[in-house]
Enzyme design. Structure first.
Site, short mmCIF file in Angstrom:
data_model
loop_
_atom_site.label_atom_id
_atom_site.label_comp_id
_atom_site.label_asym_id
_atom_site.label_seq_id
_atom_site.Cartn_x
_atom_site.Cartn_y
_atom_site.Cartn_z
N ARG A 1 -6.70 -8.16 -8.90
CA ARG A 1 -7.40 -9.43 -9.12
C ARG A 1 -8.87 -9.13 -9.36
O ARG A 1 -9.31 -7.98 -9.27
CB ARG A 1 -7.27 -10.33 -7.90
CG ARG A 1 -7.73 -9.64 -6.61
CD ARG A 1 -7.67 -10.55 -5.42
NE ARG A 1 -7.81 -9.85 -4.15
CZ ARG A 1 -8.94 -9.46 -3.60
NH1 ARG A 1 -10.07 -9.68 -4.24
NH2 ARG A 1 -8.96 -8.84 -2.43
N GLU B 1 -3.03 6.50 8.13
CA GLU B 1 -3.74 7.52 7.36
C GLU B 1 -4.78 8.23 8.22
O GLU B 1 -5.25 7.69 9.23
CB GLU B 1 -4.46 6.88 6.18
CG GLU B 1 -3.54 6.30 5.13
CD GLU B 1 -4.33 5.69 3.98
OE1 GLU B 1 -3.74 5.57 2.90
OE2 GLU B 1 -5.51 5.33 4.16
N LYS C 1 0.82 -1.21 0.00
CA LYS C 1 0.00 0.00 0.00
C LYS C 1 0.85 1.27 0.00
O LYS C 1 0.55 2.24 -0.69
CB LYS C 1 -0.94 -0.01 1.20
CG LYS C 1 -2.06 -1.03 1.11
CD LYS C 1 -2.99 -0.91 2.30
CE LYS C 1 -4.22 -1.80 2.14
NZ LYS C 1 -3.90 -3.22 2.14
N HIS D 1 -14.37 -3.80 8.87
CA HIS D 1 -13.63 -3.41 7.66
C HIS D 1 -13.78 -4.42 6.53
O HIS D 1 -12.99 -4.42 5.58
CB HIS D 1 -12.15 -3.17 7.96
CG HIS D 1 -11.90 -2.16 9.02
ND1 HIS D 1 -12.20 -0.83 8.85
CD2 HIS D 1 -11.40 -2.28 10.28
CE1 HIS D 1 -11.88 -0.16 9.96
NE2 HIS D 1 -11.40 -1.02 10.84
#
Length: 663
Positions: A292, A200, A116, A235
Site C-alpha cells: 500500500r 527473528e 510475513k 516499534h
C-alpha cells in the site's frame, strides 16, 4: 483516467487523495462512520455515504458496505488509503468481482506479502537477503521457544499478518519469552484476526530503511529511492526522512534492485514499500513489504517532485509508469514528523479529547511546499478512541539535511495544539538531540537519548505565570465597561491590591501574586521571589512580556490559549499546560481516591493480571486495555491487596473508570 473514485478510508489520507483527484478532474466519494459525520474528509469529497457505527468493525472494515456504496454512487474505482482494508486481499478480490478497480496491487500480491512468514520464503527464493529466524507455519509454543533459543537472544516476535508495530515484542532473555508471545498473539488476533507469529534475530543497533517501489500492469517496476524510518517508539515510526543519511550511490542501487526484485517476484502493481533492517556497516535484510501507500510517502514526493497518489490513479487506470528508473530525480532532503495525540511522558499513552486549538506555522502548505501539513482534523474536532492517534503529518524540505532540520525545528516551534496531550514538544527535542542532529540513527535512538528527551528542564515557572497573568488581564480588558469603577486594574483608595493566581503545574500547586506599583508598573511574586512584569498584548493570545528590569530583563513573545481552567503557554523555547484553579469552585472537592486503579483512556479491558485477594506492589502490571489499536498495560499505583474487580474481561470502559480497588 477514472471519472469517479470512492475513498475507502478516513483522516489525512482520504483528504490527500481527494485533493489529488480534484486536481485531475476526478470526482470523489467519501465513506464515513457515525463518528465521522462532520469529519474533514467528508467535506473534502463530492459525495459521502454513511456505512455504519463508530467502531471500525462496524464501518471502515465492512468491505461489503463499501462496495455497495461504490455501486450506488457509480464509482469506477476504490482507493483504500492505508490501514483498515488497504492490505486485505478479500476486499481487493471483491472489488475485482464487482467490476470496480482496486487502486492497489492484485489480490495475489497482497496475499503473498501479507503473511510475513510466507513473504520471507518467497524473498529467499528471489535472492533477497533475510534476517536469521523462524518463519515456519507451526505455532506450537515449545517449538517457537526452541527456535528462539536456537536463534539466540535478543529475539523479535512479530505477528505474521501484522504491521504498524502491533503484535511485536522484543525479548531479551528466555524467561520472558512465553509472556511476550502471549501478548503478541492477543494483540495480533485483535488487530488482524490472525495470531500467527514469526521469530527473528533482533539486530543490534539496526537502522530501518525502506524503499518506495512502483509497478504497472505492463510489467515495468521502479524504485523511487529510500526513506530512513529508524526513529521509533514502541516499534512505530516517529520521524522519517529521505534520502537516508550516509547512503552511498552503490548501496542505494543494491537496495533498490533488491526491492524491485521483491516486487516482481509477486507480480506487483501500484505503490508499495519494501522494508529492510540495515546493520551499521551497511548490510541489509528484507523485513516485510507493505502492499500500500505508506504514511511517510510525502518525503519521497518532496525529494522527487512526484505526486505518488497521482501515480496510483494513473497506474490503476491502466497507464504506464510516468517515469523510467533513470529519469526519477532526487533533490534536497525531506523530513516528516508524525504529530500524535499521546503523552510521551506516560510511555506514549494515546490521548483523546477535543482540539480546542490547532494552529499551524505561517506560510504552511496543505498540498505541496517547503513546509507542508497533511491532516484530517482541525480546530474543534475530536480525537476519539475508535481510530489511531495521529493528528497530522508535518513535512519539511530543504536544499540539504541541515536546512531541513532547521525548518522542521521552526515549524514545530510554531505548531500550537491545545486541548489534549500531544508529542509536539517531544518531537522538537528529538530533532534537536545530538543523535538525530548528527545522523547517528538506529531504532534505539529514543531510549539512548532518554535524558535529553524526557528529563529536559520545563518552561520556567515565572514565564508560565506571566503568560497566565497576561491572558487574564487581556481577557478582562476586552470585557471592561467605560465605568472607571469596573476597570480591572487593582486600584484601591488607599493603595494597590494584591491579586492571587492559584496555578497547578505538573501536579504541583503554586501561589502567584500580582501587585501593581504606584505609577502603573506590575510585580509578580513567584516562589517567594518578586519580579517586575511588563505586558504588551495584541488580542487575547499574543503577549510580549518582559520579566525583570534593566539589563537583567528578559523579553519573550508568548502565545497563550485558555479553555476553562486549562491554560496553554507557548514560548519560542518550550511550552507548558497549567491549570488556573478557581478555589471557590473547587471548595467542595475531596482528595483523590488513592485506593482505585482507573482507566487512563476509553477502551476495552483485555485482561486482569491479578485476582481478588492478591497482594501487589507498586508498578506491578494489574490490567491490560486495548485502545487505538494497541495494548496498554496498567500498573499498580502503590502497594496493596486487590479488594474488588469492577469490570469483566471484554467490557468497554470509559476514561477514568475505576478498574479495581486496592486495600
Amino acid at each position: 483516467m477514472f471519472n469517479k473514485i470512492l475513498i475507502a478510508n478516513r483522516g489525512e489520507i482520504a483528504c490527500r487523495v481527494a485533493a489529488t483527484a480534484r486536481r485531475l478532474g476526478v470526482k470523489t466519494v467519501a465513506v464515513y462512520s457515525e463518528a465521522d459525520a462532520q469529519a474533514r474528509h467528508v467535506r473534502a469529497c463530492d459525495e459521502a455515504v454513511l456505512i455504519g457505527g463508530a467502531a471500525p468493525r462496524d464501518s471502515y472494515l465492512r468491505w461489503e458496505r463499501i462496495i455497495e456504496a461504490a455501486k450506488a454512487t457509480g464509482a469506477q474505482a476504490v482507493h483504500p488509503g492505508y490501514g483498515f482494508l488497504s492490505e486485505n486481499e478479500e476486499f481487493a478480490q471483491a472489488c475485482a468481482d464487482a467490476g470496480i478497480a482496486f487502486i492497489g496491487p492484485p489480490p495475489s500480491a497482497i496475499k503473498a506479502m501479507g503473511l510475513k512468514a510466507e513473504s520471507k520464503r518467497l524473498m529467499e527464493q528471489a535472492g533477497v537477503p533475510l534476517v536469521p529466524g523462524y518463519h515456519g507455519a507451526s505455532q506450537d509454543l515449545a517449538l517457537l521457544k526452541a527456535e528462539a533459543d536456537r536463534i539466540g537472544y535478543p529475539v523479535l516476535i512479530k505477528a505474521s499478518a501484522g504491521g504498524g508495530g502491533k503484535g511485536m515484542r522484543a525479548v531479551d532473555k528466555a524467561e520472558d519469552f512465553e509472556a511476550a508471545l502471549a501478548s503478541c498473539k492477543r494483540e495480533a488476533i485483535n488487530s488482524f484476526g490472525d495470531d500467527a507469529v514469526l521469530v527473528e534475530r533482533y539486530v543490534q543497533k539496526p537502522r530501518h530503511i525502506e524503499i518506495q517501489v512502483f509497478g504497472d500492469s505492463h510489467g515495468d517496476c521502479v524504485y523511487l529511492h529510500e526513506r530512513d524510518c529508524s526513529v521509533q517508539r514502541r516499534h512505530q515510526k516517529v520521524l522519517e526522512e529521505a534520502p537516508a543519511p550516509g547512503m552511498t550511490v552503490e548501496r542505494r542501487k543494491q537496495m533498490g534492485d533488491a526491492a524491485v526484485a521483491a516486487a516482481k517476484a509477486v507480480g506487483y502493481v501500484g505503490a508499495g514499500t519494501v522494508e529492510f533492517i540495515a546493520e551499521q556497516d551497511g548490510r541489509f535484510y528484507f523485513m516485510e513489504m507493505n502492499t500500500r501507500l505508506q504514511v511517510e510517502h510525502p518525503v519521497t514526493e518532496a525529494i522527487t517532485g512526484q505526486d505518488l497518489v497521482e501515480w496510483q490513479l494513473r497506474v490503476a487506470a491502466g497507464e504506464r509508469l510516468p517515469l523510467a528508473q533513470a529519469d526519477i530525480p532526487m533533490r534536497g532532503h525531506a523530513i516528516e514528523a508524525r504529530i500524535c495525540a499521546e503523552n510521551p511522558d506516560a510511555n506514549f499513552l494515546p490521548a483523546t479529547g477535543t482540539l480546542h486549538v490547532a494552529r499551524w506555522p505561517a506560510h504552511v502548505s496543505f498540498e505541496r511546499g517547503d513546509v507542508r501539513i497533511d491532516s484530517g482534523v482541525g480546530e474543534g474536532d475530536a480525537i476519539s478512541p475508535n481510530y489511531d492517534s495521529m493528528i497530522a503529518k508535518l513535512i519539511v524540505w530543504g536544499e540539504d539535511r541541515a536546512q531541513a532540520l532547521a525548518r522542521l525545528d521552526a515549524a514545530l516551534r510554531d505548531t500550537h495544539i491545545a486541548g489534549l496531550h500531544t508529542n509536539v514538544a517531544f518531537l522538537r527535542r528529538v530533532v534537536n538531540s545530538h543523535s538525530f542532529a548528527s545522523a547517528d540513527l538506529d531504532t534505539a535512538l529514543i531510549p539512548r537519548e532518554h535524558k535529553a528527551l524526557f528529563e529536559s528542564a520545563p518552561l520556567a515557572l515565572e514565564l508560565v505565570a506571566a503568560g497566565v497573568v497576561a491572558h487574564a488581564l487581556a481577557l478582562e480588558a476586552s470585557k471592561q465597561d467605560k465605568d472607571p469603577w469596573s476597570k480591572p486594574d487593582g486600584w484601591r483608595m488607599f493603595g494597590a491590591a494584591n491579586r492571587r493566581f492559584d496555578l497547578e503545574v505538573q501536579g504541583t500547586h503554586h501561589e502567584v501574586l500580582l501587585a501593581r506599583r504606584h505609577g502603573g508598573g506590575m510585580v509578580l511574586t513567584v516562589a517567594g521571589r518578586e519580579i517586575a512584569l511588563a505586558v504588551d498584548s495584541t488580542g487575547l493570545e499574543r503577549h510580549q512580556v518582559v520579566l525583570g528590569e534593566g539589563l537583567a530583563s528578559q523579553r519573550t513573545l508568548l502565545q497563550v490559549y485558555a479553555h476553562g481552567e486549562k491554560v496553554s503557554v507557548f514560548a519560542p523555547h518550550g511550552s507548558a499546560v497549567v491549570t488556573e484553579v478557581d478555589l471557590i469552585a473547587h471548595a467542595g472537592d475531596g482528595a483523590a481516591e488513592g485506593g482505585r486503579l482507573t482507566a487512563p483512556m476509553p477502551g476495552k479491558l483485555i485482561a486482569f493480571l491479578a485476582k481478588v485477594g492478591d497482594a501487589v506492589t507498586r508498578g506491578q502490571p494489574l490490567a491490560v486495555m486495548e485502545a487505538m489499536k494497541m495494548e496498554h498495560t496498567i500498573t499498580a499505583p502503590r502497594d496493596g491487596v486487590v479488594a474488588e474487580l469492577m469490570f469483566g474481561v471484554g467490557d468497554q470502559v470509559g476514561d477514568g473508570a475505576a478498574l479495581l480497588s486496592l486495600q
